[in-house]
Design an enzyme around this catalytic site. Sequence first.
Site, PDB file in Angstrom:
ATOM      1  N   LYS A   1      -0.525  57.057  85.335  1.00 58.46           N
ATOM      2  CA  LYS A   1       0.905  56.848  85.113  1.00 58.46           C
ATOM      3  C   LYS A   1       1.565  56.589  86.464  1.00 58.46           C
ATOM      4  CE  LYS A   1       4.797  59.180  82.751  1.00 58.46           C
ATOM      5  NZ  LYS A   1       5.158  60.390  81.973  1.00 58.46           N
TER       6      LYS A   1
ATOM      7  N   SER B   1       7.157  59.306  77.466  1.00 59.95           N
ATOM      8  CA  SER B   1       7.321  58.365  78.541  1.00 59.95           C
ATOM      9  C   SER B   1       6.008  57.768  79.054  1.00 59.95           C
ATOM     10  CB  SER B   1       8.038  59.044  79.711  1.00 59.95           C
ATOM     11  OG  SER B   1       7.239  60.087  80.231  1.00 59.95           O
TER      12      SER B   1
ATOM     13  N   SER C   1       5.748  63.793  76.481  1.00 59.83           N
ATOM     14  CA  SER C   1       5.461  62.464  77.035  1.00 59.83           C
ATOM     15  C   SER C   1       3.999  62.066  77.069  1.00 59.83           C
ATOM     16  CB  SER C   1       6.041  62.351  78.447  1.00 59.83           C
ATOM     17  OG  SER C   1       7.430  62.151  78.383  1.00 59.83           O
TER      18      SER C   1
END
Lengths: 524, 513
Positions: free
Chosen positions: A83, A158, A182
């Site tokens: 990420k 996310s 997330s």
Amino acid sequence: MSDIFGTMSAAQIHQGLASKEFSAAEMTDAILSGIDAADKSIHAFLQVTPDLAHEAAQKIDQAIASGDFESMGPLAGVPCAYKDNMNLRDTHTTCASKMLENYVSPFTATCVQDTLDAGCIPVGKTNMDEFAFGSTTESSVFGPTKNPWDQTRVPGGSSGGSAAAVAAGMVPVALGSDTGGSIRQPAGFCGVVGVKPTYGVVSRYGVVAFGSSLDQVGPFARNVHDAAEMLNAIQGRDPKDCTSQQSAKDFTANLDEGVKGMKVGVVPAFMESEGLAPEVKNAIEAAAKHLEDAGAELVEIELPNAKAAISAYYVLGPCEAFSNLARFDSVRYGYCDEGHKTLAEQYEASRAKGFGAEAKRRIMLGSYLLSANEYHNYYYPAQQIRTLITQDYQRAFEKVDVILGPVSPCTAFKLGEITDPATMYLFDMFTVPVNISGNGGMSVPLGLGKDSSMPVGAQLICPAFGDENMFRVAAELERCYGSNTVAPDFASAAQANASAGANASADGSASAAVSADDQKGGTR
Amino acid sequence: MISLEDAMKEWEPVIGLECHIELTSLDSKMFCSCKNEHGDAPNTNVCPVCLGMPGALPSPNKEAIKDIVLTGLATNCDIEKHTMFYRKGYMYPDMAKNFQITQGPKAFCMRGHLDLTIDAPAANERVDIPEAQGKDGSYTTHIGIHLIHLEEDAAKMVHVGGREGRIEGATHSIIDYNRAGTPLMELVTEPEMHTPEEARRFMEKLREIVLALGISDCSMENGSMRADGNVSLRRRGTEKLGTKTELKNINSFKNLHDGLAFEIRRQAEILNEGATVLQETRHYDPSTKHTIPMRTKETAADYRMFPDPDLAPFDLSDEFIDEVRAMLPELPDQKAERYQKDWGLSSYDARNLVKDPTITAFFEACMKQKDAQKLVKPLANLLINDVAQLGNEVEDFTLGEGPLTPERAVSLVGMVDAQDISTKQMYEVLKFIVDEDKDPATIVKEHGMKQVSDTSALGAVVDKVIADNPDKVAAYKGGKTGLLGFFMGQCMKALKGQGNPRALNELLRQKLQ
């Protein structure tokens, strides 16, 4: 041969390298071209790192040649994506924000380093909601990621880029971070396994902080075993993160034990929640039934304070975010709106232009909530609620080994479908309490929903530092619902290739797309 | 302007202090492993943590926790086992994270105190004499310590183009992050001091203790020890506190005393006119001996304090605290008590010998010498008065290093005691020791400095001085006994300073009768 790797698990890739069926260089080239092809439509990656990948692959090939590979762990040679809020030295860490668009990391996050030390091949950085504020990946300043199962839909967020990259077969594993769901929510939306370990199991050092007391790093994978290996690699006490704890477990140890004798908690109030889609409800009930059939005991439990979790979360999260994001002031690094007369003006203009709407919303909210006049009205009571929720879980885990429930109230929705922030916040109602209490939680695919034909995820929640419990139950669900599922648009070519060549589909697991309801029927 | 004495007659000052002490003896910074050193080239002792790079996290320096617990134990504080760090938010480039990690209402050390002894004549600042007054005109007072907490220091900023590096008129600012994140203790007293002298003595005593603990060099000059002083006035006999002003960043004991004294006088004048004191932060300028208002913020700052979620709350164990307690050295007060008990020193001498660890160490080394026990009083005088004077006069003089050894010091005071040299000559010899690196006996011999104590030799000189000054003798006999000093001076002059003053004095008195 690019696509065969797209359907292979991490374990299969490692095995293939060990038995010299392909070289790390070949495999890495194939993975990189696979990313190239798939990402044109999905946009899971913000940055691909071919140089770093080739360099790592070369080391693996040298290790294979010298015979050292055998002593390397099970992740040696496994391509991994990160990420884009995780620092990887000399690469960009953008947090999908204009604020950090040109920021280059001077150091590597501990969790990333752990995977590199384990022999993972770093292929790139994945898209996310700006600074991890969101549940759809739509707030990325670089544009949204699409759900590989239906490109008109969101991948969740996310950590949507990591989830989509794994679901589309671009990488077998990826890391994400989870502050209020997330990892688990995008894993659910994309039909992959996503783990948010107990707070403290994984170091947060080098991961750009959103809510420091809520953030936890965890893996995405297409099967439970790969996810467990990833957590094995990144767990443990890091002297650089004093909230991290000693942890040296083997999360793969009990995957084959089955669930006989385990007590699985279900929360009736959750199943009656307003807004819970029938297809999700049915899928969870079917999963519960399956676990019961497999020998687990279902126990109804209550989490009376969980309903206050969203309120507490939208106090604590913004307060911590407000403070964590204060450092982005345009002076030492990051976006700078130049030409202002005073420092205050430069701060104001740079932050006004460098942050997106959701980031600014949370900063303003946190600034207000922490102000001297409001602290005792919001922050303080939110911490009290936190204690109550934590106690709820402690009491529940006196009775059960794991809690089963939905990840999200519905399957992936359309891009642009939900614009009202308050509505969006409610989609985190099942995941947020777990961050508030610090317990571990993971999302396991249950096949496709009957109405939407999109993946449905089950959430398993574990006692604090009892993460092995949820892996054990997840493995049981996987035995029923299948593993290594790649989204059909990206699996078909792979399957064709796989059956034609290599030994990729040894366990035939790429067979994708079993309806959750079909499965329910199947187990009866 | 009204004098301090007059101001104090009607008004009682209420003074509180905030003292910042950098833990200079620690190797690394408060929350990262960077070198804890300011002298290096700017921005070289920095890392992602103290530069607030995205993703970096603080991890507390355990040695700093030890140091503050040590300080707490040495200042009679309760050690708070359950405490945590807070974030204090403010947007300013001297803190890269735009918040400072500090402590909240609960600090590691709470509710301590120091007992101060104020000597005459400084004791006279106090109009209302406290009960515990000594025979020598000193008094002792008890000053409460509210708390001592631990925090990280800010970076050093220099505003280029502004006067004295200040921000007004500056064209730009440069920042050195070497200091950012260095460990800093902040001690907050209760508002229980009532004269500028008490404030000065508090700071001095705190410095003595911290130096004895060996955790900071406490250099006011280099800023490793700094003070803010709050002062308000109230009419004597009343309880309600007046409006206070704050003096920021005071960098010497003298400036602390003089700045507070000026503020007391300034406030007294305002109050005497029936006007009101403005609550503000002021700057003391030693060159003008005035305080001037600093730039005031329109609104009170809201620091948005909250517990730092990156730093787990502390749970100090009894074992840890006991372990630190065992590290406590003999503290200045305990030493002073021992000196009085074992060697019969006065309270004044004992207190002054323990003010500075270098003097203390030297004194103790002297006391290990043969025959030192009976010379303890002159030794104390030598160290308190003469060596201090030497330090002012001779550049680069450092006690404990170089030619002045404990052996030579003892032998020097021994020569005075044996009346071989006069006390006046002693200082000369002391200077020669430092200059020539020789033993006192050799110096006295080589410079022909031996004291004349022989009564017949002295008598001849006295007779001559009396014969040469008939008017003065008449005046003396007429009652102007103060002229004795004149005669002494004349005799000493004739003897080139080598006359035994005691013997001379006796002879003069006899012969002038």
